[in-house]
Write an enzyme that holds these catalytic residues in place. Structure first.
Site, PDB file in Angstrom:
ATOM      1  CB  ALA A  13      -0.944  -0.008   1.200  1.00  0.00           C
ATOM      2  CD  GLN A  16       5.457   2.724  -9.836  1.00  0.00           C
ATOM      3  OE1 GLN A  16       5.338   3.859 -10.277  1.00  0.00           O
ATOM      4  NE2 GLN A  16       5.933   1.731 -10.572  1.00  0.00           N
ATOM      5  CG  ASP A 160      -1.096  -8.280 -19.619  1.00  0.00           C
ATOM      6  OD1 ASP A 160      -0.005  -7.725 -19.814  1.00  0.00           O
ATOM      7  OD2 ASP A 160      -1.366  -8.897 -18.564  1.00  0.00           O
ATOM      8  CG  HIS A 188       1.212 -10.203 -15.995  1.00  0.00           C
ATOM      9  ND1 HIS A 188       0.722  -9.249 -16.850  1.00  0.00           N
ATOM     10  CD2 HIS A 188       2.117  -9.580 -15.223  1.00  0.00           C
ATOM     11  CE1 HIS A 188       1.329  -8.098 -16.595  1.00  0.00           C
ATOM     12  NE2 HIS A 188       2.167  -8.270 -15.614  1.00  0.00           N
TER      13      HIS A 188
HETATM   14  N1  NAD Z   1      -0.172  -8.301 -12.939  1.00  0.00           N
HETATM   15  C1  NAD Z   1       0.051  -7.121 -13.505  1.00  0.00           C
HETATM   16  O1  NAD Z   1      -0.526  -6.794 -14.533  1.00  0.00           O
HETATM   17  C2  NAD Z   1       1.030  -6.146 -12.921  1.00  0.00           C
HETATM   18  C3  NAD Z   1       1.162  -4.886 -13.490  1.00  0.00           C
HETATM   19  C4  NAD Z   1       2.058  -3.970 -12.946  1.00  0.00           C
HETATM   20  C5  NAD Z   1       2.806  -4.330 -11.835  1.00  0.00           C
HETATM   21  N2  NAD Z   1       2.670  -5.583 -11.296  1.00  0.00           N
HETATM   22  C6  NAD Z   1       3.402  -5.966 -10.084  1.00  0.00           C
HETATM   23  O2  NAD Z   1       2.816  -5.311  -8.983  1.00  0.00           O
HETATM   24  C7  NAD Z   1       3.769  -5.235  -7.922  1.00  0.00           C
HETATM   25  C8  NAD Z   1       3.783  -3.865  -7.283  1.00  0.00           C
HETATM   26  O3  NAD Z   1       4.201  -2.889  -8.192  1.00  0.00           O
HETATM   27  P1  NAD Z   1       4.541  -1.398  -7.738  1.00  0.00           P
HETATM   28  O4  NAD Z   1       4.966  -0.670  -8.940  1.00  0.00           O
HETATM   29  O5  NAD Z   1       3.449  -0.838  -6.915  1.00  0.00           O
HETATM   30  O6  NAD Z   1       5.809  -1.683  -6.813  1.00  0.00           O
HETATM   31  P2  NAD Z   1       6.428  -0.785  -5.634  1.00  0.00           P
HETATM   32  O7  NAD Z   1       7.789  -1.320  -5.413  1.00  0.00           O
HETATM   33  O8  NAD Z   1       6.239   0.663  -5.900  1.00  0.00           O
HETATM   34  O9  NAD Z   1       5.512  -1.144  -4.376  1.00  0.00           O
HETATM   35  C9  NAD Z   1       5.470  -2.418  -3.819  1.00  0.00           C
HETATM   36  C10 NAD Z   1       5.179  -2.271  -2.338  1.00  0.00           C
HETATM   37  O10 NAD Z   1       4.976  -3.590  -1.806  1.00  0.00           O
HETATM   38  C11 NAD Z   1       5.550  -3.611  -0.520  1.00  0.00           C
HETATM   39  N3  NAD Z   1       5.759  -4.996  -0.088  1.00  0.00           N
HETATM   40  C12 NAD Z   1       6.787  -5.834  -0.368  1.00  0.00           C
HETATM   41  N4  NAD Z   1       6.630  -6.996   0.269  1.00  0.00           N
HETATM   42  C13 NAD Z   1       5.485  -6.917   0.961  1.00  0.00           C
HETATM   43  C14 NAD Z   1       4.784  -7.812   1.798  1.00  0.00           C
HETATM   44  N5  NAD Z   1       5.271  -9.019   2.076  1.00  0.00           N
HETATM   45  N6  NAD Z   1       3.617  -7.408   2.348  1.00  0.00           N
HETATM   46  C15 NAD Z   1       3.130  -6.179   2.092  1.00  0.00           C
HETATM   47  N7  NAD Z   1       3.753  -5.283   1.307  1.00  0.00           N
HETATM   48  C16 NAD Z   1       4.909  -5.644   0.737  1.00  0.00           C
HETATM   49  C17 NAD Z   1       6.817  -2.806  -0.683  1.00  0.00           C
HETATM   50  O11 NAD Z   1       7.327  -2.364   0.571  1.00  0.00           O
HETATM   51  C18 NAD Z   1       6.328  -1.643  -1.547  1.00  0.00           C
HETATM   52  O12 NAD Z   1       5.821  -0.576  -0.754  1.00  0.00           O
HETATM   53  C19 NAD Z   1       5.091  -5.672  -8.542  1.00  0.00           C
HETATM   54  O13 NAD Z   1       5.283  -7.043  -8.214  1.00  0.00           O
HETATM   55  C20 NAD Z   1       4.838  -5.547 -10.009  1.00  0.00           C
HETATM   56  O14 NAD Z   1       5.677  -6.401 -10.750  1.00  0.00           O
HETATM   57  C21 NAD Z   1       1.795  -6.474 -11.812  1.00  0.00           C
HETATM   58  C1  NAG Z   2       5.291 -15.682 -15.685  1.00  0.00           C
HETATM   59  O1  NAG Z   2       5.026 -14.294 -15.610  1.00  0.00           O
HETATM   60  C2  NAG Z   2       5.590 -13.639 -14.491  1.00  0.00           C
HETATM   61  C3  NAG Z   2       5.085 -12.217 -14.427  1.00  0.00           C
HETATM   62  O2  NAG Z   2       5.559 -11.428 -15.445  1.00  0.00           O
HETATM   63  C4  NAG Z   2       7.087 -13.712 -14.567  1.00  0.00           C
HETATM   64  O3  NAG Z   2       7.660 -13.090 -13.425  1.00  0.00           O
HETATM   65  C5  NAG Z   2       7.468 -15.184 -14.595  1.00  0.00           C
HETATM   66  O4  NAG Z   2       8.863 -15.291 -14.730  1.00  0.00           O
HETATM   67  C6  NAG Z   2       6.783 -15.905 -15.751  1.00  0.00           C
HETATM   68  N1  NAG Z   2       7.079 -17.327 -15.623  1.00  0.00           N
HETATM   69  C7  NAG Z   2       8.047 -17.938 -16.284  1.00  0.00           C
HETATM   70  C8  NAG Z   2       8.283 -19.375 -15.929  1.00  0.00           C
HETATM   71  O5  NAG Z   2       8.715 -17.383 -17.138  1.00  0.00           O
END
Ligand code: NAD
Ligand code: NAG
Ligand code: NAG
Length: 334
Positions: A13, A16, A160, A188
């Protein structure tokens, strides 16, 4: 008339994505314009001072629906009586970190949070996993919360999906809302398969098949797919930070559709539990499928024709997930 507030957890939380996401939720974009909300914000202990700043800003938005904001670094506080959990925080890849070690660290986080869901949340809780590797983290959380139906867990591929929708819309010169039924299959990651064989584009009042609307098969089978697959990397290269505003919007779209359903005749993409060999996808994976949602239950859209071009791409992304699951499960039992 004031309904009971819904209890919504956002993890990560202080990060970003959450910075945009919390505002979207608090102003009513997800649970409806009449639904009061209690927001619970979980992050790790060193981030608590930052979290306090986020709480102040939420207060300063003076929003009508936001009843309470609870910042915490404790799972027993964070997961209590939840109606919805949006798990954004995960272990980020650090310089020199082995892939396996990263996966292991994430399994530890999502095993613990799954167990906390099992112990403290409502059994009807809807869980959306965003933190990467989102599909496998979601599977681990679901396996660690055996009394919550697997159908109540999903992972985010809506970003996506929205990217694919927008690419087609820009190509056709129409708003993104005129494009429906794109599909994201699989993980993803860059092996995901954005599929437009069932997509429709509304142009001049009628629905056209995407291939007929775009009139450029080479683009649709080539750089359209790679653009969507590589979009996250392109944003990082340009912004020096990963997608956050668009990720937050996608999370709002995803959870709103779980809460309120999808329009008749439309489907959306979500990573969901594969349990019945739908489309020949291996069981016991969280794989992105096209789904309809009604009464807070998703159903995989079935009967869509799959050609050889699509089949190969759907299988490749499934193979990646099987491999990742098999490694993750060894950490789970360790
Ligand atoms: N699935 C998707 O489409 C998608 C898209 C964009 C980003 N993401 C993923 O979302 C995640 C967050 O992105 P972001 O840009 O906000 O990152 P960020 O680094 O700005 O924020 C992540 C936050 O999570 C906190 N955190 C880490 N471990 C934690 C835990 N065990 N419990 C609670 N909080 C914890 C960190 O302290 C940080 O404040 C990343 O893993 C990113 O790869 C996924
Ligand atoms: C599946 O997608 C996630 C998220 O982007 C990535 O971190 C992971 O490496 C991918 N899995 C494999 C086996 O490549
Ligand atoms: C999609 C799905 O399986 N939803 C379930 C979530 O949990 C509630 C309560 O247990 C069930 O009623 C839903 O069917």
């Amino acid at each position: 008339m004031s309904a009971e507030p819904v209890r919504v957890l956002v993890t990560g939380a202080a990060g970003q994505i959450a910075y945009s996401l919390l505002f979207g939720i608090a102003k009513g974009d997800v649970f409806g314009k009449d639904q009061p909300i209690t927001l619970i914000l979980l992050d790790i202990t060193p981030m608590l001072p930052v979290l306090d700043g986020v709480v102040m800003e939420l207060q300063d938005c003076a929003l009508p629906l936001l009843r309470e904001v609870i910042p915490t670094d404790k799972e027993e506080v964070a997961f209590k009586d939840l109606d919805a959990a949006i798990l954004v925080g995960s272990m980020p890849r650090r310089e020199g970190m082995e892939r396996k070690d990263l996966l292991k660290a994430n399994v530890a986080i999502f095993k613990s949070q799954g167990a906390a869901l099992e112990k403290y949340a409502k059994k009807t809780v809807k869980v959306l996993v965003v933190g990467n590797p989102a599909n496998t983290n979601c599977l681990i959380a679901a396996k660690s919360a055996p009394s919550i139906p697997k159908g109540n867990f999903s992972c985010l591929t809506r970003l996506d999906h929205n990217r694919a929708r927008s690419q087609v819309a820009m190509r056709c010169g129409v708003p993104a809302t005129q494009v429906k039924n794109v599909i994201i299959w699989g993980n993803h990651s860059s092996t995901q398969y954005p599929d437009v064989h069932h997509c429709k584009v509304n142009m001049a009042g009628s629905d056209l098949a995407c291939f007929a609307a775009v009139k450029d098969d080479d683009w649709l089978k080539g750089s359209f797919i790679s653009t969507v697959q590589q979009r996250g990397a392109a944003v990082i290269a340009a912004r020096k930070l990963s997608s956050a505003m668009s990720a937050a919007k996608a999370i709002c779209d995803h959870m709103r559709d779980i809460w309120s359903g999808t329009p008749e005749g439309e489907f959306v993409s979500m990573g969901v539990y594969s349990s019945s060999n739908s489309y020949g996808v291996a069981e016991d994976l969280i794989y992105s499928f096209p789904v309809h949602i009604k009464d807070k239950q998703w159903k995989i859209v079935d009967g869509l024709a799959i050609n050889d071009f699509s089949r190969g791409k759907m299988d490749a992304t499934a193979a990646e997930l099987v491999e990742e699951r098999d490694t993750a499960v060894t950490f789970l039992s360790a």
